[in-house]
Design an enzyme around this catalytic site. Structure first.
Site: not given
Length: 193
Positions: A46-47
């Site tokens: 996940l960024d």
């Protein structure tokens, strides 16, 4: 020795890795600030500016299976977008859009009637009095770098907040940001079907 499988609610502004590889960046939080289990690694990413469900394990076979496109494990996101998408934009997302010379797979998309109940984000998203927002539920069977953000931008509705709420049958329910729990063998078994 049995494998470890951990479900983690990654908070906003936390890297999906155990060390920060950028020595020139200001100090940033990583997974080691929350999880002290040795030898587990995230399955997918996940960024830093995204939140939600992250699966960590030391099981290389499961990591491969979940990362390989041919197995098409669904990942579900709640996405707050700028403005209210019309039916045409939603249909384009469903069919797949071209981003960075790549055509995405078809996605399941629906606009949520009510804003989902989520912990507040710190810092909160920008608020613009004259620009409404909407929440979408978007399910993908692939996971490319910043794909959800690029998809919503491609149809004219930039992402403001992105929360992954499910990976296949595993859901975020019962976890708070920064918390994690071990998965049971019963929860892992469906990945091998």
């Amino acid at each position: 020795m049995p494998h470890r499988y951990i479900l983690f609610y990654k908070p906003f502004n936390v890297l999906s890795q155990f060390s920060d590889r950028d020595p020139n960046a200001p100090e940033r939080q990583t997974l080691k600030d929350y999880i002290s289990v040795p030898s587990v690694y995230s399955v997918g990413r996940l960024d830093r500016d995204s939140e939600g469900l992250l699966l960590l394990t030391d099981d290389r076979k499961l990591k491969y299976r979940l990362g390989e496109r041919k197995f098409a494990h669904p990942r579900t996101y709640w996405v707050q977008v700028e403005r209210i998408p019309d039916a045409e934009a939603l249909e384009r997302l469903r069919r797949g859009v071209t981003i960075q010379n790549y055509r995405t797979r078809p996605a399941q998309v629906q606009q949520l009637i009510d804003e989902p109940i989520l912990p507040p984000r710190n810092p909160p998203i920008r608020y613009r009095k004259n620009v409404p927002t909407a929440w979408l539920e978007l399910t993908l069977t692939e996971g490319r770098n910043r794909q959800v953000r690029r998809m919503t931008a491609a149809v004219g509705f930039p992402t403001l907040r992105l929360v992954r709420v499910a990976i296949a049958h595993l859901r975020l329910d019962g976890l708070e940001p920064g918390r994690w729990r071990d998965l049971s063998p019963r929860e892992i078994k469906p990945f091998w079907r």
